[in-house]
Design a protein around this motif. Structure first.
Motif, short mmCIF file in Angstrom:
data_model
loop_
_atom_site.label_atom_id
_atom_site.label_comp_id
_atom_site.label_asym_id
_atom_site.label_seq_id
_atom_site.Cartn_x
_atom_site.Cartn_y
_atom_site.Cartn_z
N ARG A 154 -5.64 12.45 2.64
CA ARG A 154 -5.77 13.35 1.49
C ARG A 154 -4.92 12.89 0.31
N ILE A 155 -5.07 11.61 0.01
CA ILE A 155 -4.43 11.02 -1.16
C ILE A 155 -5.50 10.32 -1.99
N GLU A 156 -5.20 10.04 -3.23
CA GLU A 156 -6.15 9.34 -4.10
C GLU A 156 -6.44 7.94 -3.54
N PRO A 157 -7.69 7.49 -3.62
CA PRO A 157 -8.07 6.19 -3.04
C PRO A 157 -7.23 5.01 -3.53
N GLU A 158 -6.79 5.05 -4.80
CA GLU A 158 -6.02 3.91 -5.31
C GLU A 158 -4.64 3.80 -4.69
N LEU A 159 -4.21 4.83 -3.96
CA LEU A 159 -2.92 4.78 -3.29
C LEU A 159 -3.01 4.22 -1.87
N PHE A 160 -4.21 4.20 -1.30
CA PHE A 160 -4.36 3.75 0.08
C PHE A 160 -3.96 2.29 0.29
N PRO A 161 -4.20 1.39 -0.68
CA PRO A 161 -3.74 0.00 -0.49
C PRO A 161 -2.25 -0.13 -0.24
N VAL A 162 -1.45 0.84 -0.72
CA VAL A 162 -0.01 0.81 -0.45
C VAL A 162 0.24 0.91 1.05
N PHE A 163 -0.53 1.78 1.71
CA PHE A 163 -0.41 1.91 3.17
C PHE A 163 -0.77 0.61 3.87
N LEU A 164 -1.85 -0.03 3.44
CA LEU A 164 -2.28 -1.29 4.05
C LEU A 164 -1.23 -2.38 3.85
N LEU A 165 -0.76 -2.52 2.62
CA LEU A 165 0.22 -3.57 2.32
C LEU A 165 1.53 -3.34 3.07
N SER A 166 1.98 -2.10 3.13
CA SER A 166 3.23 -1.82 3.83
C SER A 166 3.10 -2.05 5.33
N SER A 167 1.89 -1.94 5.86
CA SER A 167 1.68 -2.13 7.30
C SER A 167 1.75 -3.59 7.71
N VAL A 168 1.30 -4.49 6.85
CA VAL A 168 1.28 -5.91 7.22
C VAL A 168 2.46 -6.69 6.66
N ALA A 169 3.19 -6.11 5.71
CA ALA A 169 4.22 -6.88 5.01
C ALA A 169 5.61 -6.72 5.59
N GLY A 170 5.96 -5.56 6.12
CA GLY A 170 7.31 -5.38 6.66
C GLY A 170 7.95 -4.09 6.20
N TYR A 171 9.02 -3.70 6.88
CA TYR A 171 9.64 -2.38 6.69
C TYR A 171 9.87 -1.95 5.24
N PRO A 172 10.60 -2.72 4.43
CA PRO A 172 11.00 -2.16 3.13
C PRO A 172 9.88 -2.18 2.08
N ILE A 173 8.77 -2.86 2.39
CA ILE A 173 7.73 -3.04 1.37
C ILE A 173 7.16 -1.71 0.91
N GLY A 174 6.89 -0.80 1.85
CA GLY A 174 6.31 0.49 1.49
C GLY A 174 7.18 1.24 0.52
N ALA A 175 8.49 1.30 0.81
CA ALA A 175 9.42 2.01 -0.08
C ALA A 175 9.46 1.36 -1.45
N LYS A 176 9.47 0.03 -1.47
CA LYS A 176 9.54 -0.69 -2.75
C LYS A 176 8.29 -0.44 -3.59
N LEU A 177 7.12 -0.45 -2.95
CA LEU A 177 5.87 -0.22 -3.68
C LEU A 177 5.79 1.21 -4.21
N LEU A 178 6.17 2.17 -3.35
CA LEU A 178 6.13 3.57 -3.78
C LEU A 178 7.11 3.83 -4.91
N ASP A 179 8.29 3.21 -4.83
CA ASP A 179 9.27 3.35 -5.90
C ASP A 179 8.72 2.78 -7.22
N LYS A 180 8.06 1.64 -7.11
CA LYS A 180 7.52 1.00 -8.32
C LYS A 180 6.43 1.88 -8.95
N LEU A 181 5.56 2.44 -8.11
CA LEU A 181 4.51 3.33 -8.61
C LEU A 181 5.10 4.60 -9.20
N TYR A 182 6.15 5.12 -8.58
CA TYR A 182 6.80 6.34 -9.08
C TYR A 182 7.43 6.08 -10.45
N ARG A 183 8.08 4.94 -10.60
CA ARG A 183 8.69 4.60 -11.88
C ARG A 183 7.63 4.40 -12.96
#
Length: 358
Positions: free
Chosen positions: A78-107
């Motif tokens: 139940r999130i906008e489709p353009e946000l779903f790639p963040v989940f995919l990237l964070s899953s294959v890239a490693g622990y801190p990637i998700g937080a870094k991407l979300l922080d960048k989008l938030y900023r």
């Protein structure tokens, strides 16, 4: 309040300095091992992904993955489709990637505070390269076991994402504005974005490695003080892994009964990784939901790994039986990463071709 906090920090710093002197030899060995781990495992597994993710987010190219997963994104998370790639990237890239991407989008104000805090709970995974290397090959003697752990935590994250989405409204279906996306991407100076991404990626990886080295010294001091001496070998490895996750390699090698425990530890990530997550986030983003989600993830990853392990090992037993009966299995291990990237690139290509016909 501030003076009390300053006093506590000062006492802790002085105590740490004294203990470093007392246990110089143990700390030195631990730090050398941590540096070797960073050079041989962390940097190879994270640096390229860190640069890639920085580039995809900064350029807007990450949105190209939104179309194939629009339905899953809207109805499961139940999130906008353009946000779903963040989940995919964070899953294959490693622990801190998700937080870094979300922080960048938030900023960039591309995501609201509540959604960023919720997504942080399930955009958190060690990545197949790290898990298959540290836990699969080194600990259980086969990459397949690392994949079992990775898939179990991945499934656990989907469950957590679904649970968090239950309190949200399904986003309205809207036509994806491909022309606006192409204009946004075309307006970027890709060379500048790329060079900036390399620099920022290098800084992030250096910060991660520095944190790992620091926590290795803390673990060494605790060992020197005899904090873990009353524990069995596996219990000691579990306790140390909860501080710094790479210590998971000290579990009894080849004991598959420990695989669900390894999955739980890797879903938690350790205090060191959680500290890294905190350092990447904007100060206004709360980690309260994230902390609660770790308890849920520990349990769900444990249960998922037991289910997945039973399914996979039963299939492996059938395959072995068929081979013994004269049916050629013809199986050999092939790294999953090329297949993952081939799938991602294929989806992006097909999506872009479809966009061009509209």
């Amino acid at each position: 309040m501030k003076s009390t906090k300053a006093a506590i920090i000062t006492i802790a710093a002085v105590t740490y300095s004294v203990l470093l002197i007392m246990f110089t030899e143990i700390v030195g060995d631990s730090v050398r091992n941590a540096v070797a781990l960073c050079l041989t495992t962390v940097i190879p597994a994270l640096f390229a992904f860190m640069v890639l993710c920085e580039f995809l987010i900064s350029s807007g190219l990450y949105k190209a993955l939104r179309r194939p997963f629009a339905g899953f994104s809207r109805y499961v998370f139940r999130i906008e489709p353009e946000l779903f790639p963040v989940f995919l990237l964070s899953s294959v890239a490693g622990y801190p990637i998700g937080a870094k991407l979300l922080d960048k989008l938030y900023r960039k104000k591309s995501i609201d505070k509540k959604t960023a805090e919720d997504m942080l709970c399930y955009c958190y995974l060690g990545g197949p390269a790290f898990i298959c290397g540290v836990a699969g090959a080194n600990l259980f003697g086969g990459i397949i076991y690392g994949l079992i752990i990775f898939f179990s935590i991945f499934l656990s994250n989907i469950i957590i994402g679904f649970a968090l989405g239950l309190g949200r409204k399904v986003p309205h279906k809207r036509k994806l504005d491909n022309a606006a996306l192409k204009e946004e991407i075309g307006s970027e100076d890709m060379f500048s974005v790329f060079t900036s991404s390399v620099i920022l990626g290098a800084r992030s990886v250096f910060a991660i490695c520095a944190m790992i080295v620091f926590f290795s010294s803390v673990t060494a001091i605790l060992e020197g003080l005899g904090v873990f001496s009353f524990l069995s070998a596996d219990s000691r490895a579990i306790a140390k892994s909860m501080i710094e996750i790479s210590n998971i390699k000290e579990l009894t090698a080849g004991n598959l009964k420990l695989l669900p425990i390894a999955a739980s530890l890797l879903s938690f990530g350790g205090i060191c990784v959680i500290t890294q997550i905190k350092s990447f986030l904007h100060k206004s983003l709360s980690m309260k939901n994230f902390y609660f989600s770790r308890f849920a993830s520990i349990l769900s990853s444990y249960l998922c790994s037991k289910i997945v392990m039973n399914i996979v090992l039963k299939q492996e037993a059938v395959q072995t039986l068929n081979t013994a009966s004269g049916v050629s299995a013809g199986s050999r291990y092939v790294s999953p990463l090329p297949a993952v990237f081939l799938l991602i690139m294929t989806v992006m290509l097909l999506s872009n071709r479809k966009d061009g016909r509209e």
